[in-house]
Design a protein around this motif. Structure first.
Motif, PDB file in Angstrom:
ATOM      1  N   ILE A 192      37.632  24.667  12.638  1.00 42.26           N
ATOM      2  CA  ILE A 192      37.941  26.648  13.045  1.00 42.26           C
ATOM      3  C   ILE A 192      36.175  26.798  13.821  1.00 42.26           C
ATOM      4  N   ALA A 193      35.719  25.967  12.930  1.00 44.72           N
ATOM      5  CA  ALA A 193      34.218  26.400  12.438  1.00 44.72           C
ATOM      6  C   ALA A 193      33.605  25.908  13.934  1.00 44.72           C
ATOM      7  N   SER A 194      33.735  25.100  14.283  1.00 49.48           N
ATOM      8  CA  SER A 194      33.007  24.104  15.680  1.00 49.48           C
ATOM      9  C   SER A 194      33.938  24.598  16.681  1.00 49.48           C
ATOM     10  N   ARG A 195      35.477  24.747  17.450  1.00 47.08           N
ATOM     11  CA  ARG A 195      35.483  25.017  18.335  1.00 47.08           C
ATOM     12  C   ARG A 195      36.540  26.274  18.776  1.00 47.08           C
ATOM     13  N   THR A 196      36.151  27.509  17.877  1.00 43.85           N
ATOM     14  CA  THR A 196      36.949  28.616  17.574  1.00 43.85           C
ATOM     15  C   THR A 196      35.356  29.347  17.105  1.00 43.85           C
ATOM     16  N   ARG A 197      35.482  30.864  17.825  1.00 41.15           N
ATOM     17  CA  ARG A 197      34.705  31.201  17.854  1.00 41.15           C
ATOM     18  C   ARG A 197      34.378  32.294  16.475  1.00 41.15           C
ATOM     19  N   LEU A 198      35.474  31.671  15.266  1.00 36.19           N
ATOM     20  CA  LEU A 198      35.532  32.274  14.221  1.00 36.19           C
ATOM     21  C   LEU A 198      34.696  31.849  13.335  1.00 36.19           C
TER      22      LEU A 198
END
Lengths: 343, 269, 258
Positions: free
Chosen positions: A98-104
């Protein structure tokens, strides 16, 4: 007085052989978490550790279900720990993804993974409650920990795992310190930062899973955070700080296990965390570093010293720098207005 | 993400408030929770500013210690045996919020049946109204403080004041919903719908509405699954509704991360 | 002590290859081009300033050469090979703001990090390593601060700690990101002195640099950069008001009426 006596006796190893082994096993676990926690904290992985810890719940539940389905006792430690490790790894991977592949942001990733995995665990627990097998109540101890009723063999296993963790940290101490302080520099000089980061995460996973039985998954993260935070007050050396952190973790777990031996209903994890927090509070208020850093913060506020907050610092210094540069450029290039620059 | 941090700071406050108040009277508990939340927040600030402990470590050590204290107090005071125990606080117990007098939609207009509405409903409605009002009235202030606290200060909006307000709202939401849903669902519902909405829009106002929508949908679908799935298995097993709702909220977030048009997967490496 | 040690492995063939050679290097961040087809051969030795406005790709250049940032095209070589195969020939000094200065380490500890590669995996830092770290701290006139926690040092002293750590690596090529940012006159003097010694010892020092006014005092060569190479060469002939104006996109020479 009459209440203090049994506790004192237990603390001084006057209890039965089994209790003594359990207490020493808990202390070894506390030392291991204290050691790993130093790098979890310095590498800013404390809250990830919390999420990973909470994420062991569905694993524990699945381990229970699998054990029962295969005809073992639901409380079989190997099944529960294997399940816990699997979901904990899944949670760590999810956070990373989530931290690396999305902007969240990473903390959003941490919070949502923590909540969702834990919720899944709760759902599975309610399912287990309605299964027609015995031993469901035994799962509760993995939430808040219990050393009461712990077997000697379990304690020895804990101690052995803790020792392995400590040895791994000792072997990689120099490299772990380097990536914690200056990851870019380490990368520039050929150190495998990703691999070492994975090692930190792996160590965190290991102590979380080992610690489930004693501290419980809700509060185990405190043993990774609080001892290093307290130890930081006692030393400016990474090595010494790590030893002190190990000692604080060991003392907390030891006392927690002792109190648990007297009143079996008390959640061991809660006691351990409160002892560690008491040591932290003591360190904050009574150790010289607290004063000196307070004095430092006052000095900084007066502008004598550079602020430790990076944005403030770079803004301030680059402002001063820019002003000087502009003045000098003015002189040298006969009145040329040097363009704005910054950090 | 403010919600996460606030959720964490507020949690121990609620646990201790339960014990200190000794009763389930919502308004006593609310006051206690605020007090404890305020204390936690001040302690974290003290650790960060004066003792210079790194932010997440300060937060982590304080909230785990407060939570541990809450757990021990629960055990010692005997409250655990009565209406609340650790399980309720962790897992919630939404199933107790039933309306026994309801016989159909017509019950909504039946004054007698209405008096037996579950007490949680009144508290939750109150919480919803207060939070919604505050967000509507202070929307622009909340936006500027979230984006740039230093700038907000220069135009006369105190970040501390707004920050305290957000903590208070989070505490309020926590207290009114705790007995129904438990602390973990609380964190899930504070974070997941907002994160889901974030994946789908770049506009703060739209994000708030979407977040609301996903929260509602998670509640409805989660509860429906928790009730209906066991039916399919012939009552052999049961699902905790609170946990199911949180899992559904998480599934919405996963879907948004995979397929979100605005901020979904395609992120240049 | 400043001379590149034999251990940095300068084979005869390396003497004929430029220490740093960049060809058509392109760097992109999320669709934005930070550096476009940048080509440059560093001089064999000496002090080079990389100058350019914000966002000109100066730090990106260093980080890409070091392999910290992936490149979108082109090549960057240290003595004819990528940096990953020349680790022992390079010393990197990151920006001061990139680390947490509250970290539990003393100045000597940080300098000793420059020796970690030489010490090797799984082996502890020995007393002799610590003594050598102190030696490098002496060179940047911080000997008396060896046992100070790094957060207690001033900004200029922290920059000198980074320089000492780079010196400890006994490299041939030094890539330093803004070593002069926010430092006082004393630090500037000490660092300029160390740089001169490095030049005498035959090293190449490449610094991202912001202070246009001190370029002439400290450096021999300059690279003017604004996403593309504007100009490069000896300071005396390259660092002209005209080239600076082209770099910063401001017609500076027209403003010189006052």
């Amino acid at each position: 007085m009459s209440e203090l006596h049994p506790l004192l006796a237990i603390l001084l190893l006057q209890a039965g052989y089994n209790t003594v082994v359990v207490m020493l096993g808990a202390a070894a676990l506390g030392a291991a978490t204290g050691i790993v926690g130093v790098f979890a904290m310095l590498r800013r992985r404390a809250l990830v550790a919390d999420a990973v810890a909470h994420a062991t719940l569905p694993g524990v539940a699945l381990g229970f279900i699998a054990a029962v389905a295969l005809g073992f006792s639901g409380k079989n430690l190997s099944f529960l720990m294997a399940g816990a490790a699997i979901t904990a790894v899944l949670a760590a991977l999810s956070i990373q993804w989530i931290a690396s592949r999305t902007r969240l942001t990473e903390d959003t990733a941490v919070a949502s993974v923590l909540a969702v995995f834990f919720a899944l665990g709760i759902v599975l627990l309610t399912v287990i409650q309605t299964l027609k097998t015995g031993g469901q109540a035994g799962l509760d101890i993995y939430l808040l920990g219990a050393t009461a009723g712990m077997l000697r063999e379990e304690a020895i296993t804990l101690a052995a795992f803790s020792l392995i963790v400590a040895l791994v940290v000792a072997a990689l101490f120099k490299e772990l310190t380097l990536i914690s302080f200056d990851a870019d520099y380490a990368r520039a000089h050929g150190f495998p930062v990703r691999l070492l980061d994975l090692a930190v995460l792996g160590l965190v996973l290991a102590v979380v899973v080992i610690g489930l039985r004693v501290v419980g998954l809700v509060l185990i993260v405190a043993l990774l955070i609080t001892p290093p935070a307290a130890a930081r007050f006692w030393s400016d050396h990474t090595g010494r700080m790590t030893l002190i952190s190990a000692a604080i973790g060991a003392v907390s777990a030891y006392v927690g296990a002792a109190i648990s031996a007297i009143s079996p209903d008390t959640p061991t994890g809660a006691v351990i965390v409160l002892v560690a927090f008491a040591i932290l509070s003591f360190s904050v208020f009574l150790v010289p570093r607290a004063e000196s850093s307070f004095a430092r913060s006052v000095r900084e506020d007066c502008g004598v010293h550079h602020d430790l907050i990076s944005s403030d610092r770079s803004t301030r210094s680059s402002c001063r720098h820019a002003r000087r540069a502009r003045l000098r450029a003015h002189r040298e290039f006969s009145g040329i207005d040097a363009p704005e620059h910054a950090g | 993400m403010l919600g996460d941090a606030m959720g964490h700071v507020v949690l121990p406050g609620i646990v201790i408030a339960f014990v200190l108040a000794g009763s389930t009277a919502a308004w006593v508990m609310l006051a206690g929770a605020f007090g404890a939340a305020l204390f936690s927040a001040m302690l974290v600030e003290f650790f960060r500013r004066v003792a210079r402990i790194e932010g997440s470590a300060a937060l982590g050590s304080v909230f785990t210690a407060m939570f541990a204290l809450g757990v021990l107090l629960l055990e010692q005071s005997g409250v655990a045996r009565t209406s609340f125990d650790v399980h309720h606080i962790l897992f919630g117990n939404i199933e107790t919020a039933i309306w026994p007098a309801a016989t159909g939609l017509s019950s909504l207009f039946d004054p007698v049946a209405l008096t037996s509405l579950p007490p949680q409903l009144g508290r939750l409605t109150f919480g919803l109204v207060v939070v919604a009002l505050a967000v509507v009235v202070l929307f622009k202030e909340l936006r500027v403080v979230s984006f740039d606290p230093d700038f907000a200060r220069t135009i006369g909006i105190s970040p501390q004041l707004i920050g305290a307000l957000v903590v208070s709202l989070a505490a309020l939401a926590a207290v009114v919903s705790l007995s129904a849903v438990g602390v973990i669902l609380l964190v899930a519902m504070m974070v997941c719908p907002a994160a889901t909405a974030r994946m789908l829009t770049d506009d703060l106002k739209t994000q708030v509405w979407l977040s609301l929508l996903f929260a509602l949908a998670s509640g409805v679908f989660g509860y429906a699954i928790a009730v209906l799935l066991p039916l399919a298995f012939g009552y052999e097993i049961s699902f905790g509704a609170a946990g199911t709702i949180a899992v559904v909220a998480g599934l919405f977030q996963v879907a948004a991360m995979l397929f979100g048009a605005k901020r979904g997967l395609p992120k240049t490496a | 002590m400043l001379a590149p040690s034999p251990s940095s492995g300068l084979s005869p063939e390396m003497k004929t290859i430029p220490p740093l050679s960049v060809r058509d290097l392109t760097v992109q961040y999320g669709g934005r081009t930070a550096l476009e087809r940048f080509s440059w051969d560093a001089p064999e030795r000496g002090l080079v300033a990389i100058v350019g406005p914000n966002g000109a790709g100066k730090s990106s250049l260093l980080k890409t050469v070091l392999g910290l940032v992936p490149k979108a095209g082109g090549s960057a070589e240290i003595f004819g090979k990528p940096a990953s195969e020349r680790r022992d020939a390079i010393a990197y000094g990151p920006q001061r703001a990139s680390v947490d200065w509250d970290f539990p380490a003393t100045a000597a500890d940080v300098v000793a990090m420059g020796l970690y590669r030489k010490i090797g995996w799984l082996k502890p830092v020995r007393t002799s390593d610590r003594a050598s770290a102190r030696h490098y701290l002496d060179m940047v006139r911080l000997g008396e601060f060896a046992d100070s926690q790094i957060g207690a040092l001033s900004g200029g002293q922290q920059q000198r700690v980074f320089l000492a750590r780079a010196l400890a690596q006994q490299a041939k090529v030094f890539l330093l990101d803004e070593p002069f940012a926010g430092v006082d006159a004393l630090t500037e003097g000490v660092m300029a002195g160390v740089f001169r010694d490095l030049r005498e010892a035959g090293a190449l020092v490449v610094c991202v640099h912001h202070d246009l006014s001190s370029v002439k005092e400290i450096f021999d060569h300059v690279v003017l950069l604004n996403r593309k190479l504007i100009a490069s060469g000896p300071v005396a002939t390259t660092f002209t008001p005209d080239n600076i104006a082209r770099t910063y996109g401001v017609p500076l020479s027209l403003n010189s009426s006052t």
